[in-house]
Structures are given as structure tokens and as C-alpha cells.
Write an enzyme that holds these catalytic residues in place. Sequence first.
Site, PDB file in Angstrom:
ATOM      1  N   GLN A  17       0.749  -1.199   0.063  1.00  0.00           N
ATOM      2  CA  GLN A  17       0.008  -0.206   0.000  1.00  0.00           C
ATOM      3  C   GLN A  17       0.688   1.488   0.083  1.00  0.00           C
ATOM      4  O   GLN A  17       0.464   2.029  -0.754  1.00  0.00           O
ATOM      5  CB  GLN A  17      -0.958   0.005   1.188  1.00  0.00           C
ATOM      6  CG  GLN A  17      -1.888   1.320   1.369  1.00  0.00           C
ATOM      7  CD  GLN A  17      -2.827   1.447   2.413  1.00  0.00           C
ATOM      8  OE1 GLN A  17      -3.226   2.438   2.732  1.00  0.00           O
ATOM      9  NE2 GLN A  17      -3.094   0.302   3.159  1.00  0.00           N
ATOM     10  N   GLU A 139       1.286  -1.398   8.085  1.00  0.00           N
ATOM     11  CA  GLU A 139       0.464  -0.316   8.725  1.00  0.00           C
ATOM     12  C   GLU A 139       0.449  -0.112  10.252  1.00  0.00           C
ATOM     13  O   GLU A 139       0.583   0.946  10.803  1.00  0.00           O
ATOM     14  CB  GLU A 139      -1.006  -0.513   7.891  1.00  0.00           C
ATOM     15  CG  GLU A 139      -1.967   0.662   8.680  1.00  0.00           C
ATOM     16  CD  GLU A 139      -1.864   1.999   8.413  1.00  0.00           C
ATOM     17  OE1 GLU A 139      -1.370   2.252   7.164  1.00  0.00           O
ATOM     18  OE2 GLU A 139      -1.967   2.951   9.362  1.00  0.00           O
ATOM     19  N   ASP A 168       0.583   3.581   6.080  1.00  0.00           N
ATOM     20  CA  ASP A 168       0.547   3.395   4.685  1.00  0.00           C
ATOM     21  C   ASP A 168       0.677   4.497   3.595  1.00  0.00           C
ATOM     22  O   ASP A 168       1.338   5.171   3.225  1.00  0.00           O
ATOM     23  CB  ASP A 168      -0.121   1.995   4.268  1.00  0.00           C
ATOM     24  CG  ASP A 168       0.628   0.909   4.614  1.00  0.00           C
ATOM     25  OD1 ASP A 168       1.700   0.771   4.900  1.00  0.00           O
ATOM     26  OD2 ASP A 168      -0.261  -0.255   4.798  1.00  0.00           O
ATOM     27  N   GLY A 248      -8.120  23.850  19.878  1.00  0.00           N
ATOM     28  CA  GLY A 248      -8.586  24.654  20.795  1.00  0.00           C
ATOM     29  C   GLY A 248     -10.040  24.873  21.013  1.00  0.00           C
ATOM     30  O   GLY A 248     -10.461  25.453  22.174  1.00  0.00           O
TER      31      GLY A 248
HETATM   32  N1  COA Z   1      12.589  -9.258  -9.336  1.00  0.00           N
HETATM   33  C1  COA Z   1      13.394 -10.187  -8.318  1.00  0.00           C
HETATM   34  N2  COA Z   1      13.260 -10.253  -7.148  1.00  0.00           N
HETATM   35  C2  COA Z   1      12.286  -9.264  -6.756  1.00  0.00           C
HETATM   36  C3  COA Z   1      11.452  -8.495  -7.533  1.00  0.00           C
HETATM   37  C4  COA Z   1      11.402  -8.561  -8.700  1.00  0.00           C
HETATM   38  N3  COA Z   1      10.989  -7.732  -9.876  1.00  0.00           N
HETATM   39  N4  COA Z   1      10.723  -7.707  -6.855  1.00  0.00           N
HETATM   40  C5  COA Z   1      10.940  -8.009  -5.545  1.00  0.00           C
HETATM   41  N5  COA Z   1      11.701  -8.912  -5.413  1.00  0.00           N
HETATM   42  C6  COA Z   1      12.469  -9.561  -4.234  1.00  0.00           C
HETATM   43  C7  COA Z   1      13.076  -8.482  -3.254  1.00  0.00           C
HETATM   44  O1  COA Z   1      14.506  -8.293  -3.798  1.00  0.00           O
HETATM   45  C8  COA Z   1      13.253  -9.500  -1.892  1.00  0.00           C
HETATM   46  O2  COA Z   1      14.222 -10.216  -2.016  1.00  0.00           O
HETATM   47  P1  COA Z   1      15.249 -10.531  -0.948  1.00  0.00           P
HETATM   48  O3  COA Z   1      14.464 -10.832   0.175  1.00  0.00           O
HETATM   49  O4  COA Z   1      16.148 -11.550  -1.765  1.00  0.00           O
HETATM   50  O5  COA Z   1      16.016  -9.091  -0.646  1.00  0.00           O
HETATM   51  C9  COA Z   1      11.860 -10.169  -2.123  1.00  0.00           C
HETATM   52  O6  COA Z   1      11.376  -9.959  -3.312  1.00  0.00           O
HETATM   53  C10 COA Z   1      10.605  -9.845  -1.026  1.00  0.00           C
HETATM   54  O7  COA Z   1      10.763  -8.303  -1.094  1.00  0.00           O
HETATM   55  P2  COA Z   1      10.100  -7.606   0.538  1.00  0.00           P
HETATM   56  O8  COA Z   1      10.034  -6.253   0.323  1.00  0.00           O
HETATM   57  O9  COA Z   1      11.050  -8.181   1.581  1.00  0.00           O
HETATM   58  O10 COA Z   1       8.877  -8.537   0.365  1.00  0.00           O
HETATM   59  P3  COA Z   1       8.073  -9.095   1.854  1.00  0.00           P
HETATM   60  O11 COA Z   1       6.869  -9.679   1.600  1.00  0.00           O
HETATM   61  O12 COA Z   1       8.951 -10.010   2.547  1.00  0.00           O
HETATM   62  O13 COA Z   1       7.904  -7.810   2.855  1.00  0.00           O
HETATM   63  C11 COA Z   1       6.961  -5.634   3.496  1.00  0.00           C
HETATM   64  C12 COA Z   1       6.920  -7.016   2.597  1.00  0.00           C
HETATM   65  C13 COA Z   1       5.889  -4.698   3.091  1.00  0.00           C
HETATM   66  C14 COA Z   1       6.859  -6.029   5.170  1.00  0.00           C
HETATM   67  C15 COA Z   1       8.506  -5.046   3.253  1.00  0.00           C
HETATM   68  O14 COA Z   1       8.737  -5.035   1.905  1.00  0.00           O
HETATM   69  C16 COA Z   1       8.589  -3.708   4.105  1.00  0.00           C
HETATM   70  O15 COA Z   1       8.996  -3.819   5.350  1.00  0.00           O
HETATM   71  N6  COA Z   1       8.767  -2.662   3.535  1.00  0.00           N
HETATM   72  C17 COA Z   1       9.080  -1.355   3.807  1.00  0.00           C
HETATM   73  C18 COA Z   1       8.085  -0.691   4.652  1.00  0.00           C
HETATM   74  C19 COA Z   1       6.547  -0.769   4.071  1.00  0.00           C
HETATM   75  O16 COA Z   1       6.532  -0.083   2.958  1.00  0.00           O
HETATM   76  N7  COA Z   1       5.714  -1.333   4.471  1.00  0.00           N
HETATM   77  C20 COA Z   1       4.244  -1.201   4.262  1.00  0.00           C
HETATM   78  C21 COA Z   1       3.854  -1.715   3.250  1.00  0.00           C
HETATM   79  S1  COA Z   1       2.215  -1.413   2.817  1.00  0.00           S
END
Ligand code: COA
Length: 415
Positions: A17, A139, A168, A248
Site C-alpha cells: 500500500q 500499517e 501506509d 482549541g
Molecule cells: N525481481 C526479483 N526479485 C524481486 C522483485 C523482482 N521484480 N521484486 C521483489 N523482489 C524480491 C526482493 O528483492 C526481495 O528479495 P530478498 O528478500 O532476497 O532481498 C523479495 O522479493 C521480497 O521483498 P520484500 O520487500 O522483502 O517483501 P516481503 O513480502 O518479505 O515484505 C514488507 C513486505 C511490506 C513487510 C516489506 O517490503 C517492508 O517492510 N517494506 C518497507 C515498509 C513498507 O513499505 N511497509 C508497508 C507496506 S504497505
Amino acid sequence: MGKALDGVRILDFTHVQSGPTCTQLLAWFGADVIKVERAGAGDITREQLRDLPDADSLYFTMLNGNKRSLTLDTKNPQGKRVLERMIRECDVLVENFAPGALDRMGFSWEHIQSLNPRLIVASVKGFGPGPYEDCKVYENVAQCVGGAASTTGFDDGPPVVSGAQIGDSGTGLHLALGIVTALFQRTHTGRGQKVLAAMQDGVLNLCRVKLRDQQRLERTGVMKEYPQFPNSAFGDAVPRAGNASGGGQPGWILKCKGWETDPNAYIYFIAQAPVWDRICKLIGREEWIDDPHFATPSARLPHLKDIFAEIEHWTMARTKFEAMAVLNRHDIPCGPILSMKEIANDASLRASGTIVEVEHPVRGKYLTVGNPIKLSDSPTEVTRSPMLGEHTDEVLAEFGYSETEIRSLRASGAI
Ligand code: COA
């Protein structure tokens, strides 16, 4: 008519998001947003909370309008080369991966700079630098660590998170401002830069008035507009204030006609000082106008519960819309508690383009929230979200790939 961000090319690595909110806004302002997704999977929200078996979810469609979708495996050697070419030609890369993911992909800030020193690299992370910088955040975590949860709810209950997605979507908004600011600075310096919006910081920015109250509490030990005053004690941290106004002018949510069966038959009523005499006349308590216990804002503070109870007798005899109509005639600030059903059918929100109906090839019509920011010279036309990889060939061709090269990339699994 041209758009404010015409000509700005954005490489959009956002998902879920926070990041998608940001890039959707930039797309609405006219940027070319190329959403990069993994083939076969795509943004995880395409399949989350589905209401139709094989259609992209509303979660996805409502956050990814006006974008193009390109599938690219950035961990595949050929995919990396495609990404390098795109980095050379784009203006902004936006991402909200877990911390370190871009580096693990092989795209450190230094490497990106060597490819394109004009590129702006914008990130949402859960936390800024510090002990939690490596943590994943969603979030509600952001609402808890940014000060929203501890200050929301009633003082006899647990902390409460808000339905407003301030962690988010709120951070997405902050990031969008950071990006356009960096684009503006680049017009003077010619250089890109890193833009970071941490969710904890974004929530805290939106909870600024509560940090104000923390300092007031520490100085005076009491906050007279809070519902704890005058009958219960204050601790050493800002307490939950129920529905008290953050400003206020005292306010509270009051029952309206039908509250026994309708969970939203309520109105927010602000007992604004300049219209105090009108409030008194309206509710039949004219004697309060000159009564020293009620005549001034500070005299009223110990009696707010009694005052709102009296006003509630008046609101309970009317529907929230009847009350709103009368109160507005007297210039008394108020607002009915609108349900999502009422908002979805609100004619003026539809007329202004804040609620928009969009046609999708798989799911048919769906409602979405349009651009809440209206620019007179850059109107927004909301278009549907892209299907996974819908624009892969089109985008690659624009970046100079021939049909044969695109076929070979597909065969290698890079796209
Ligand atoms: N090609 C190849 N790899 C890809 C890719 C693509 N096009 N797009 C994503 N990936 C990979 C990433 O490189 C990552 O790999 P790694 O773990 O080896 O580094 C993997 O996909 C997973 O990405 P990640 O962002 O870690 O996803 P997640 O599902 O594990 O975590 C969140 C999700 C939201 C918790 C995390 O992304 C996060 O904390 N983001 C920052 C804060 C945030 O925006 N939170 C709110 C979300 S609404």
C-alpha cells in the site's frame, strides 16, 4: 491539456500500500509510472482480499490506477541488464522493499549513481536510521510506534489503531512530496538524491499535536480540554482522549435520532467559542450565555461533559443530516458521521472526481478514490490498474529493445 508531471518517467518497484499510494498520485499528476513486477506473481495484493475469484483484488486495483505494468526478474542476469538500461533513462526509482533488498539485488546507491547521477531514489521504510532500521513494518505497526495508537481510543480501554491508513497511505503522501521536491531541486543542481520517508516518522508528523500535548502535560500536569479533566488523574504520558477535539475548540461525538439501531447516527459537534451564544439559544439554554460558569471558554472547560450532554438532548431529536442543516445555518461547525455506504453514494464526491467509477476488463466496474488534490491546470482522469505484464513489450520497445530481443528475454525468464 498537459499534465503537471508530463515527461517524468518513474520506475515503480512499490508493492502493497504505502509505495503504490505514492506512485499512483504521481501518475495522476501525469508521470509515466512503470510498475515493475515479478512474472507470474506480481504485487502480492493482486491476490489478497479477493472478492472475485480470478480478478485482481480491489486492494490492488484501487492503488495502481494510471500505471503501466512490466514484468522483470531483477535477479536474473539479463533482467539486471534491462534494469540498468531503464535506470539510465528514468527520472525516479521508487521502492518500498524490506530494508536492504535493493542492495541485495545488486543495485546499491553507488551503483545506481554510476548509471545515472540524475536519478532520484525514493524509499518508504518502516523506521529511519536507528535500532529498528532493519525491521519490516506494516500499517498498524507504524501507527503503534508513531504515537497514534497510544493516543487513540478511550482512557478505560486499550490503545486503538485508526481506520485511516496513516502509516501506509500517509507515508506514501510524504514520499510523493519528497519526490517532487527532489525533482525541483534537480532543476538547479542537475543531481538526483535519495529520498526517505519512514513510516514511524510519517505517523509522528501526523501526531504532531500529541507531542505538543506531551510537553504541555509535563509543564502543567493537566490538560483541561481532555475528558480526564476535572474528575480523573493524568499520568506522565498523553492519555487517550476519546473523541475530544485535538484543537482549541472543544468537540465531541453526539447521538442523533436513530442511534439505537444505526451505528452511524451520530454527529461531531464543535462548541466553538465565537458561536457560543447561538448554541445556547438553539438548545434552549440562553441563561448559559451570561452565567459565569459557562460564559467564557475557560469557565466551560470543567463542564464540558454536562454541556455536551445538554446539546445531545437537542441532536437526539434530529437525524444527523437535519442537525447538520440547522447547525450550518447558525454557522456552528459540525459533521455527520458518514458510513462508507453513504460516502460511496455521495453525489458531490462523485461530481468532484473524488469518488470515481472505473471499468476493468476482468472485474467490470469498480469504485475508487480519485485524486484528492485538484490542480486547475492538470486535471486527473483516473484509469484502471494494469493487468500483470500488460505493458511489458510496449515499455521494452520504448527502451530500445527489438522484437527479437524481447523474445530472447522472455525465453531466458528475465521478463
Ligand atoms: N525481481 C526479483 N526479485 C524481486 C522483485 C523482482 N521484480 N521484486 C521483489 N523482489 C524480491 C526482493 O528483492 C526481495 O528479495 P530478498 O528478500 O532476497 O532481498 C523479495 O522479493 C521480497 O521483498 P520484500 O520487500 O522483502 O517483501 P516481503 O513480502 O518479505 O515484505 C514488507 C513486505 C511490506 C513487510 C516489506 O517490503 C517492508 O517492510 N517494506 C518497507 C515498509 C513498507 O513499505 N511497509 C508497508 C507496506 S504497505
